[in-house]
Design an enzyme around this catalytic site. Structure first.
Site, PDB file in Angstrom:
ATOM      1  CE  LYS A  82      -3.949   1.851   2.599  1.00  0.00           C
ATOM      2  NZ  LYS A  82      -4.838   1.597   3.756  1.00  0.00           N
ATOM      3  CB  SER A 156      -8.109   3.476   2.872  1.00  0.00           C
ATOM      4  OG  SER A 156      -7.286   2.871   3.830  1.00  0.00           O
ATOM      5  CB  SER A 180      -8.393   0.556   5.674  1.00  0.00           C
ATOM      6  OG  SER A 180      -9.127   1.758   5.860  1.00  0.00           O
TER       7      SER A 180
END
Lengths: 471, 65
Positions: A82, A156, A180
């Site tokens: 990420k 996210s 997330s």
């Protein structure tokens, strides 16, 4: 030899091929790079693809393996990060224009640990701006759900979820503050774990909420999740929030089954207004599978669950607003509209309300921890509904903000987040329209081994994890 | 019951030297109202039920080596 395409093979399967030299790390890396080249313009999973660097790393790793220096199941395995996780010499964007041009001069601890295990860093995954969720305008492309390109992959850790589900990498690392990892895992039909707070170091990771952030793996199977978590977990002197609990080999107990496992089913998380009936039905059936495998499930109450969403938003958003206060003033226009509005709203939360939320948080934690005197795991949906359309998720103004309905759906992931507990999401079915549904398994502090054996037993008895989107 | 209006938000933010448009102020009012309403429903005697956490603890967890 694996029967599934190489790009969808599990880490365990790929590791076996790499170790036996049936396939080389360079071939595996190239297979993913080719697939990214072919598909990512439609999926927008990646912000940065480290093609040359990944091939160089793979070449080096291949030499090491050829010389007999095999390091373990992650040796030669391509992993995506990420884009809040620092890689030396590679821009970290956090999915935002605000960090444009920011290049870290050292690896995060997680990257050092993955590299020490021989993993290949394939690229930086797209995400909601600053890991906050609800981004309306993604500056690096809007990630799309591989099961339906008009649907959101969740947030996210959106790009991480997409990359794993679409077979663009062997595994990804995401982050979970208020859901997330669990949300994208649920929406993309993959496995993801929010580890115990302090289980995995956050050194070199851009923060969202310093008192709740966790970093964890997203994979196609529970065993793969266990493999990756073992490599990145453990105390880090550079991150004082990390605990000193030993990191077990999670694979050792993963086949232990669920006979005698005591499952708590919180009624506030499995029966509430706003819970999609298909999700509720899939979770009920999943609990039935576990009961048939020898577990014992019973209903329980989490009285603090209904207010936990509002408590989490108060704490997390205010923490984030503190972190962003300077940029909000100097670079406000560079933020996504929705992210900026959310941070500005949080900036106006009275200090008295924040204190009240932290006090309430203590009660949530106390209630959650007490449940593990009676139960080994708690089970609930990972999300209240399958993936929504990108249009409804990103419509302005305010994105998809729906006031109290938002708070209601947040009750699913907030209790574990507020209490610092580990929570695993595994696929447990599909909606009638073919969208994945996720099952959340919550454990006691440092109880990841129990989560893995529960998830693995369920996965072995079902097969949802073996289904892949047609791309 | 808390129910903030966009006008109240605009007053507050203007006083802080910030200038927001109506739409942003409206969304901020909605978010704040939602959060404060949830917190309003929490018991009044929270501080009695949730004592502060200790500052010093004994480290009784296993160590790595």
């Amino acid at each position: 030899m694996t029967e599934v395409p190489l790009h969808y093979a599990t880490i365990a399967e790929q590791a076996s091929l790499v170790r036996s030299k049936a396939i080389s790390p360079v071939e595996l890396t190239r297979a993913y790079l080719d697939r990214i080249d072919h598909l990512d313009s439609r999926l927008e999973a990646f912000i940065t693809v480290l093609s040359d660097r990944a091939i160089e790393e793979a070449t080096e790793v291949e030499r090491a393996i050829a010389s007999g220096a095999y390091m373990g199941p992650l040796h030669g395995i391509p992993i995506t990060l990420k884009d809040i996780i620092h890689v030396k010499g590679v821009p970290t964007t956090a999915g935002s224009r605000v960090l444009d041009g920011s290049v870290p001069d050292e690896h995060s601890t997680i990257v050092r640990r993955l590299s020490d295990a021989g993993a290949i860093i394939l690229g930086k995954a797209n995400l909601s701006e600053f890991a906050m969720g609800g981004t309306v305008d993604h500056p690096f492309g809007t990630p799309r759900n591989p099961w339906d390109l008009d649907r959101t992959p969740g947030s996210s850790s959106s790009g991480s979820g997409v990359a794993v589900a679409a077979g663009l990498c062997s595994a990804a690392i995401g982050s979970d503050t208020g859901g997330s990892i669990r949300g994208p895992a649920s929406f993309c039909g993959i496995t993801g774990i929010r580890p115990t707070y302090g289980r995995v170091t956050r050194q070199g990771v851009v923060p969202m909420c310093w008192s709740m952030d966790t970093v964890g793996p997203m994979t196609r199977t529970v065993e793969d999740c266990a493999i990756v978590l073992r490599a990145i977990a453990g105390h880090d002197s550079a991150d004082p929030s990390t605990g000193r609990a030993q990191v077990p080999d999670y694979r050792e107990s993963i086949e232990d089954g669920v006979r005698g496992l005591r499952i708590g089913v919180p009624r506030e998380l499995t029966d509430f207004e706003g819970l999609n009936w298909e999700v509720g039905d899939a979770v009920t059936k999943a609990i039935g599978v576990l009961d048939e495998l020898g577990a014992t499930s019973s209903e329980v109450s989490i009285s603090t669950a209904p207010s936990s969403g509002g408590v989490l938003v108060t704490v997390a958003d205010t923490d984030a607003a503190a972190f962003h206060s300077r940029w909000l003033r100097s670079r406000g226009d560079d933020y996504d509209w929705n992210t900026r509005t959310r941070l500005e709203a949080a900036s106006l939360i009275p200090a008295t309300a924040y204190i009240k939320a932290q006090q309430a948080r203590t009660l949530v934690q106390r209630e959650m921890l007490a449940l593990f005197d009676r139960f080994d795991v708690l089970i609930a949906p990972s999300s209240n509904a399958p993936a929504q359309s990108i249009e409804s998720a990103t419509g302005r103004p305010g994105g998809n903000y729906q006031g109290l309905r938002d708070m209601a759906r947040r009750r699913l992931t907030s209790p574990a987040s507020l209490a610092g507990l580990p929570a695993l999401s595994v696929p447990c079915g599909f909606s009638k329209s073919g969208l994945p549904i996720g099952l959340q398994i919550i454990g006691k502090p440092y109880g990841e081994d129990t989560l893995f054996r529960t998830g693995h037993a369920y996965e072995s008895a079902t097969g949802w994890h073996a289904m892949h989107p047609a791309l | 019951m808390v129910d903030l209006s966009k006008e109240q938000i605009l007053e507050l933010t203007n006083a802080a030297g910030l200038s927001y448009d109506d739409i942003r102020a409206e969304i901020i009012a909605a978010r704040l109202t939602t959060v404060l309403q949830v917190l309003d429903e929490l018991p009044d005697d929270l501080e009695a039920a949730a004592e502060p956490l200790p500052i010093f603890t004994l480290d009784s967890e296993d160590r790595d080596d």
